[in-house]
Design a protein around this motif. Sequence first.
Motif, PDB file in Angstrom:
ATOM      1  N   ARG A  20       8.202  -1.521   4.002  1.00 53.46           N
ATOM      2  CA  ARG A  20       7.750  -0.372   3.213  1.00 53.46           C
ATOM      3  C   ARG A  20       6.338  -0.625   2.675  1.00 53.46           C
ATOM      4  O   ARG A  20       5.473   0.250   2.726  1.00 53.46           O
ATOM      5  N   ARG A  23       3.826  -0.309   5.543  1.00 48.55           N
ATOM      6  CA  ARG A  23       3.522   1.095   5.873  1.00 48.55           C
ATOM      7  C   ARG A  23       2.555   1.697   4.876  1.00 48.55           C
ATOM      8  O   ARG A  23       1.626   2.420   5.236  1.00 48.55           O
ATOM      9  N   LYS A  24       2.761   1.397   3.596  1.00 46.90           N
ATOM     10  CA  LYS A  24       1.891   1.936   2.545  1.00 46.90           C
ATOM     11  C   LYS A  24       0.465   1.375   2.676  1.00 46.90           C
ATOM     12  O   LYS A  24      -0.510   2.113   2.581  1.00 46.90           O
TER      13      LYS A  24
END
Length: 50
Positions: A20, A23-24
């Motif tokens: 996560r 991805r950010k």
Amino acid sequence: MRGEVVTVPGPVSPPFRRRRLGRKLRAMREQAHLTLDEAAERLEKTGLRG
């Protein structure tokens, strides 16, 4: 309500958090129109890269 199965989410696993975060960070880098090498170079100059 009796007889219904309710699932409660457990703790988020470390690999999930890493994906996560990745991805950010990629989204932020792409918004800044930077390549991976350019972003790494900037981090090295600021001393933030390990």
